[in-house]
Design an enzyme around this catalytic site. Structure first.
Site, mmCIF file in Angstrom:
data_model
loop_
_atom_site.group_PDB
_atom_site.id
_atom_site.type_symbol
_atom_site.label_atom_id
_atom_site.label_comp_id
_atom_site.label_asym_id
_atom_site.label_seq_id
_atom_site.Cartn_x
_atom_site.Cartn_y
_atom_site.Cartn_z
ATOM 1 C CE1 TYR A 140 -2.968 -2.668 0.066
ATOM 2 C CE2 TYR A 140 -4.371 -1.799 1.959
ATOM 3 C CZ TYR A 140 -4.249 -2.684 0.852
ATOM 4 O OH TYR A 140 -5.398 -3.549 0.687
ATOM 5 C CE LYS A 190 0.898 -17.682 -2.736
ATOM 6 N NZ LYS A 190 0.145 -18.905 -2.687
ATOM 7 C CG ASP A 222 -2.591 -20.091 -0.812
ATOM 8 O OD1 ASP A 222 -1.939 -19.827 0.007
ATOM 9 O OD2 ASP A 222 -2.358 -20.810 -2.094
ATOM 10 C CG ASP A 246 -7.479 -4.363 3.271
ATOM 11 O OD1 ASP A 246 -8.655 -4.261 3.881
ATOM 12 O OD2 ASP A 246 -7.258 -3.448 2.423
ATOM 13 C CG ASP A 250 -13.029 -6.435 5.256
ATOM 14 O OD1 ASP A 250 -12.605 -5.873 6.288
ATOM 15 O OD2 ASP A 250 -13.341 -5.816 4.166
#
Ligand code: NAD
Length: 357
Positions: A140, A190, A222, A246, A250
């Site tokens: 970001y 990852k 994943d 992020d 959620d």
């Protein structure tokens, strides 16, 4: 005495923060707390008044305060503005300027709301997990970024970057939280594909050596997403980078069935923090007195616990919210059949009443 900066922001931010302020006023009246409130501007409201979503005055006041309570920012009114003027820039700006690198997002399923979850009761009942998301680094913020013309066509780029010091400090945050919970940290990355994730994993291992009472495990993102919906109760604390956090937070929020119930904290290295509900400004329901204010009220509870050293008062707020749910009161977003649907204002009043009873 504690000085709190109140940033209602946009949309439902204004209505829900007003309910949290009632709770703070009640604590001041009845528990000899001296929380002085100062109002400030952030997001679209700040742009309308000053031409900037993140005015210098806001950061100046923030630095004089002990804590910040934020509603939410954003809305269609500001979506066509150039990127640097959009409300969300204000949010990223304040997090970055104050070095609020540690974002704590609890996902707790209130037993009274078990039926609101999309998962089976036995999979989610009793869920209490904490996602610790790195908030001021990673893709970001990484450079280079942008869209340019390359080889005769548009080319977009963002960069996932982390210094080892940035990974270590969020690691320490997660391990210290796990020490106060059930002593388990799952680091999500990852590392099978991304070099930045390989570094993330190495640094988490190094930090873990300082916390012999906490067990560290690793998952690829994943698999972590899959495990969150398969068996979320296996997790205690999950620590991850800005982007993965992020998305995963959620997802974890929805396990609890109600975006309107979950608070969050964003802390710096001294536990100075900004507290806010995890949801956005919900323009579709703004001004209708139907928004759920409980996530914002519970954000005040997190503020008392993590920044103001008032765990007992935090407990009182949590119990008051639980009592109101026990009595069957619900805002529209969490109401089932045969429950008493109340508006934003009334829900705020009910929590204050439970707090004072
Ligand atoms: P949102 O969280 O605002 O809304 C998603 C859905 O949840 C909507 O249907 C909304 O009505 C409902 N909802 C959200 N909070 C609720 C509450 N307290 N009570 C009842 N229902 C609630 O997400 P969105 O629609 O994707 O975004 C709307 C705006 O908010 C956008 O401008 C976005 O950029 C902004 N946003 C801000 C933040 C923040 O300030 N931290 C976070 C996310 C989105």
């Amino acid at each position: 005495m504690s000085k709190i900066l109140i940033l209602p922001g946009d949309g439902i931010g204004i209505e829900i923060v007003a309910q949290a302020v009632k709770v703070i006023d009640s604590l001041n009246r009845n528990h000899a707390m001296e929380m002085t409130l100062v109002n400030g501007l952030l997001g679209g409201a700040a742009y309308d008044e000053t031409g900037s979503p993140f005015p210098d005055e806001t950061i100046r006041i923030a630095k004089e305060c002990d804590s910040i309570l934020l509603g939410a920012v954003g809305g269609p009114k500001w979506e066509s503005l150039e990127r640097s003027l959009r409300p969300e820039r204000g949010l990223l700006g304040i997090r970055s300027e104050l070095e609020l690198f540690s974002n704590l997002r609890p996902a707790i399923l209130y037993p009274q709301l078990a039926s609101a979850s999309s998962l089976k009761n036995e999979i989610v009942s009793g869920l209490d997990l904490m996602i610790v998301r790195e908030l001021v680094g990673g893709i970001y913020f990484g450079e280079p970024r942008g869209v340019e013309i390359k080889n005769g066509e548009r080319f977009g780029v963002n960069s996932a970057t982390y210094y080892e010091s940035e990974i270590a400090r969020i690691g320490h945050s997660a391990f210290q939280i796990a020490q106060k919970r059930n002593g388990r940290v799952c680091s999500v990355d990852k590392a099978n594909v991304l070099e930045v994730s390989e570094l993330w994993r190495d640094v988490m291992e190094e930090v873990s050596k300082e916390y012999s009472d906490v067990k560290l495990s690793h998952l690829y993102v994943d698999n972590a997403a899959m495990q969150l919906v398969r068996d979320p109760k296996q997790f205690d604390v999950m620590v991850t980078s800005n982007l993965f956090g992020d998305v995963l937070s959620d997802c974890a929020a929805m396990l609890t069935g109600s975006i309107g119930m979950l608070p969050s904290a964003s802390l710096d290295k001294n536990n100075f923090g900004m507290y806010e509900p995890i949801h956005g400004s919900a323009p579709d329901i703004a001004g209708k007195d139907i928004a759920n204010p409980l996530a914002t009220i519970l954000s005040v509870s997190m503020m008392l616990r993590y920044s103001l050293n008032q765990a007992e008062l935090a407990e009182k707020i949590d119990s008051a919210v639980s009592d109101v749910l026990d009595q069957g009161y619900r805002t529209k977003d969490i109401a089932g059949d045969s429950q008493k649907v109340v508006g934003t204002e009334e829900m705020g009043d009910l929590v204050v009443k439970a707090l004072e009873s």
